[in-house]
Write an enzyme that holds these catalytic residues in place. Structure first.
Site, PDB file in Angstrom:
ATOM      1  N   ASP A 152      28.413  19.836 -28.851  1.00 11.13           N
ATOM      2  CA  ASP A 152      28.916  19.658 -27.481  1.00 11.13           C
ATOM      3  C   ASP A 152      29.645  18.327 -27.327  1.00 11.13           C
ATOM      4  OD1 ASP A 152      29.293  20.341 -24.802  1.00 11.13           O
ATOM      5  OD2 ASP A 152      27.243  21.104 -24.615  1.00 11.13           O
TER       6      ASP A 152
ATOM      7  N   ASP B 171      31.570  27.481 -19.497  1.00 11.41           N
ATOM      8  CA  ASP B 171      30.209  27.519 -18.969  1.00 11.41           C
ATOM      9  C   ASP B 171      30.062  28.597 -17.905  1.00 11.41           C
ATOM     10  OD1 ASP B 171      29.016  25.670 -20.552  1.00 11.41           O
ATOM     11  OD2 ASP B 171      29.129  24.016 -19.116  1.00 11.41           O
TER      12      ASP B 171
HETATM   13  C1  GLA Z   1      27.330  21.707 -21.639  1.00  5.74           C
HETATM   14  C2  GLA Z   1      27.528  23.043 -22.319  1.00  5.74           C
HETATM   15  C3  GLA Z   1      26.424  23.991 -21.932  1.00  5.74           C
HETATM   16  C4  GLA Z   1      25.083  23.383 -22.272  1.00  5.74           C
HETATM   17  C5  GLA Z   1      24.937  22.026 -21.626  1.00  5.74           C
HETATM   18  C6  GLA Z   1      23.695  21.314 -22.092  1.00  5.74           C
HETATM   19  O1  GLA Z   1      27.550  21.798 -20.285  1.00  5.74           O
HETATM   20  O2  GLA Z   1      28.769  23.559 -22.021  1.00  5.74           O
HETATM   21  O3  GLA Z   1      26.588  25.228 -22.563  1.00  5.74           O
HETATM   22  O4  GLA Z   1      24.972  23.283 -23.671  1.00  5.74           O
HETATM   23  O5  GLA Z   1      26.049  21.189 -21.916  1.00  5.74           O
HETATM   24  O6  GLA Z   1      23.551  20.081 -21.510  1.00  5.74           O
END
Ligand code: GLA
Length: 728
Positions: free
Chosen positions: A455, A521
């Site tokens: 990430d 997301d």
């Molecule tokens: C980001 C990612 C999510 C998740 C969160 C965790 O927003 O896009 O899928 O992994 O971080 O903190």
């Protein structure tokens, strides 16, 4: 003897390079294939590129090279900007060597099936050396990169961009905007005199990256209109542009966006640009398919079936409770999941998003026996284990930041504004890089981690290196790539997902090191229809993470039934992001069926060719995947609203073989009138499907219907391979 002209051609595309008289290479044609041409033809084509001298313009015709130079009279953006204290800012490069890997042939070299051209050039007055590499892949994707070498005193480089010519008939721009949870939204408009400039200053690709900046014939669509696109394969700051001069000349191109003073070349030092891609297509589908073929041909492209994945994020967030996670694993295995991913929250101090980033040790308060009990259970159930990291980041509230505040990227003697309560860890500092690498190596090795969800949850603001604060986005981006490469070398078979607050790191730079991108997301299937549709303009579906989430979307709060959620995720790298310990029996049964169906079709979906039909109605999106041998296909009819008209009439299906008869049969879908769709099954030649089409079923909105299309056995005179399931 050096060649005069080089004809690169592959898969319906030609790029004709003029390298005569030691000048930098100019693309005198880039677009549809020229067919077999000889030196006389190539020379004549180069002549057609010479514009008549217009009043009040340079006396010699302006010549546009892949690295545009002002000394030729080019008054658009120059390829190189930089200086040595105000000198050496307008170079005139002379080519000293051309390498094509082929012997010379009467002044014209033809590289069929694609090829690579390397050129060396120098400007002795400016004391600069230049190396250009230009490739056309077997899929007809063009790409170029430049390396600048300083052969004099300190040289400050401001910009090194490459550009490809656009023909006069290209008038309309398509590129992408977007934001968190709504990435890659298309935007279109005319190409006017001036620069259509898309700068990415986030230090990451961005949810709003141009992605593929395309200019095409007016009104181009998926199936029609020539298009020429540019993409900068880089995950740091970058620039895409399309420029039209008042003289009528026009180009697209781009490069890395360098911060002030970011690249200062000492004597003998070099800077290399990222690859700048040029993707021609006869319509957007042709353009996308070319990129898909190009990517699929790479040695590192994931080839084994994409494992159905469960990610626990939306099921548990930071609430890491072992019994709950074990129960999720059991349910996952039961419904057919093949990979289980533990998301954020497993490491020291990480109870919320305010602390812990950087402390890559399993939190023994939450995980007293380490991750082992979970990992063992997951693997015993026959699934792979995946784990979340955010290697380039650090929370101020972490042992790491307390021990090494100087490892936080910063400038001006102050800390950058926080974003998601976090700062950026400077991987350009060798010790910081080594720390993160060693922690990751240990965690991956100890826990049989086969997949890293990588990430990157904030933009890079004031991203310099302490104590001086010199800009460090360039180094940071390369360090991230290096770390990915190092981990993959250390752990053969390890897969990495590129995630960045959802889909903010989707580009051809990161995809060299990763196996999948997290598209967004937002798992709302209605929103995902659009994001999947357009992310596929760059990447094939097997690289796009697509999950079935809970009935009520966590990001939009819309509620959708399982059929729509599953049907919308079906074509991508399929998975689940939902607390399925709360799902009812009937939901679990349906989920099991969907996963089984996906497994039956993923070979086709992930090797076939993308087809998107130009809409007959704004509420209906028809798209499909056709097997390379055109004997099978799967089409989706996505109903995304209520139309003024119902029923909608006939919709055509493209991409099939005209002369083959196909059986088109409903796989899933429910008629809104309660009856069977008309007709549920029909046999038609590919030509009739393309020109006449099939009746669109009467459907409720927020519904996906899947149709399988299968070559009739007798029509082609041989048995249909048994890759498709029987009709249900
Ligand atoms: C980001 C990612 C999510 C998740 C969160 C965790 O927003 O896009 O899928 O992994 O971080 O903190």
């Amino acid at each position: 003897m050096r060649p005069d002209l080089i004809h690169l051609t592959a898969d319906g595309v030609s790029a004709l390079l003029d390298v005569r008289r030691g000048r930098l290479p100019a693309l005198v044609h880039w677009g549809a294939a020229l067919g077999p041409i000889d030196l006389a033809d190539a020379t004549a084509i180069a002549l057609t590129d010479v514009r008549p001298p217009a009043p009040s313009s340079p006396d010699d015709p302006v010549r546009l090279a892949v690295l545009p130079e002002q000394h030729t009279g080019w008054l658009g953006r120059p390829g190189l900007s930089g200086s040595r204290d105000g000198e050496s800012w307008s170079p005139w490069f002379r080519v000293t060597e051309v390498r094509t890997g082929t012997a010379d042939a009467d002044g014209l070299i033809t590289l069929s099936g694609g090829g690579r051209v390397e050129l060396e050039a120098s400007d002795d007055t400016a004391q600069l050396g230049l190396e250009l590499v230009i490739e056309l892949s077997a899929a007809g994707v063009l790409r170029a990169a430049a390396t600048l070498t300083n052969r004099g005193a300190t040289y400050r480089l401001d910009d090194l961009s490459l550009a490809f010519p656009l023909p006069a008939r290209a008038h309309e721009v398509l590129d992408f905007g977007g934001r968190w949870a709504k990435e890659r939204t298309p935007q279109r408009g005319p190409l006017n005199v001036g620069i259509h400039l898309r700068e990415g200053r986030r230090g990451r690709t961005g949810p709003d990256a141009a992605t593929l900046l395309t200019v095409g014939e007016a009104g181009f669509g998926f199936a029609h209109g020539e298009v020429w696109g540019a993409h900068v394969g880089f995950s740091g700051n970058h620039r895409h542009y399309a420029e039209r001069l008042s003289s009528g000349e026009q180009v697209i191109g781009g490069g890395e966006l360098l911060l002030p003073g970011e690249i200062v070349l000492e004597p003998g030092e070099s800077y290399r640009t990222p690859w700048v891609y040029g993707v021609y297509g006869d319509g957007l589908d042709d353009q996308a398919r070319r990129l898909h073929r190009h990517l699929r041909a790479r040695p590192q492209h994931p080839r084994r079936p994409r494992p159905v994945t469960l990610n626990v994020w939306e099921a548990v967030y930071f609430d890491h409770d072992l019994p709950k996670l074990l129960a999720l694993a059991e349910r996952a295995a039961t419904v057919g999941v093949e990979r289980y991913v533990l998301d954020d929250g497993w490491f020291r101090g990480r109870r919320t998003d305010r602390a812990g980033l950087g402390d890559w040790y399993v939190d023994d308060e939450v995980w007293p026996d380490g991750l082992t009990p979970l990992v063992d259970h997951v693997t015993a159930l026959g699934m792979e284990f995946g784990l979340w990291f955010e290697p380039e980041m650090v929370n101020a509230d972490s042992d790491l930041a307390r021990a090494h505040p100087e490892w936080i990227m910063q400038t001006g003697g102050r800390l950058p504004v926080e974003a998601r309560h976090q700062q950026v860890l400077n991987l350009g500092i060798p010790e910081a890089y080594a720390y993160v690498r060693d922690r990751m190596v240990q965690i991956i090795a100890e826990n049989d981690v086969r997949y890293v969800k990588w990430d990157h949850n904030r933009d890079l603001v004031d991203a310099g290196t302490a104590p001086g604060g010199a800009p460090g986005v360039h180094e940071q981006t390369l360090a991230a790539y290096r770390l990915m490469a190092e981990l993959k070398e250390r752990f053969p078979g390890l897969e990495i997902e590129s995630c960045s607050s959802g889909g903010a790191r989707v580009d051809l730079g990161v995809i060299e090191h990763t196996d999948r991108v997290w598209v967004s997301d937002c798992n709302d299937p209605f929103e995902r229809q659009e994001m999947m549709r357009w992310t596929q303009q760059l990447l094939p579906p097997e690289l796009l993470g697509a999950h079935i989430a809970s009935p009520r979307s966590h990001t939009t709060h819309r509620v959708h039934d399982l059929g729509f959620r599953a049907g919308s995720a079906f074509f991508g790298h399929f998975g689940i992001e939902w607390d399925i310990t709360r799902a009812g029996d009937s939901e679990l049964d349906q989920l099991t069926e969907w996963i089984a169906l996906h497994k039956q079709y993923r070979e086709l979906l992930h090797h076939g060719e993308l087809v998107r039909m130009d809409p007959i109605d704004p509420t209906l999106w028809v798209h499909g995947v056709v097997a390379p041998d055109k004997r099978a296909a799967l089409f989706a009819f996505a109903f995304l609203g209520r139309s003024d008209a119902a029923p909608l009439g006939r919709a055509t299906l493209r991409g099939l073989d005209d002369g083959t008869r196909y059986r088109v049969a409903l796989l899933t879908g429910e008629d809104s009138s309660g009856g069977q769709p008309v007709p549920a099954e029909i046999v038609l030649p590919g030509r009739a499907l393309r020109t006449v089409g099939v009746q669109v079923p009467l459907s409720h909105p927020d519904t996906v219907w899947l149709f399988r299309v299968e070559a009739e056995e007798w029509a082609v005179g041989q048995a249909v391979k048994g890759t498709l399931p029987a009709l249900q």
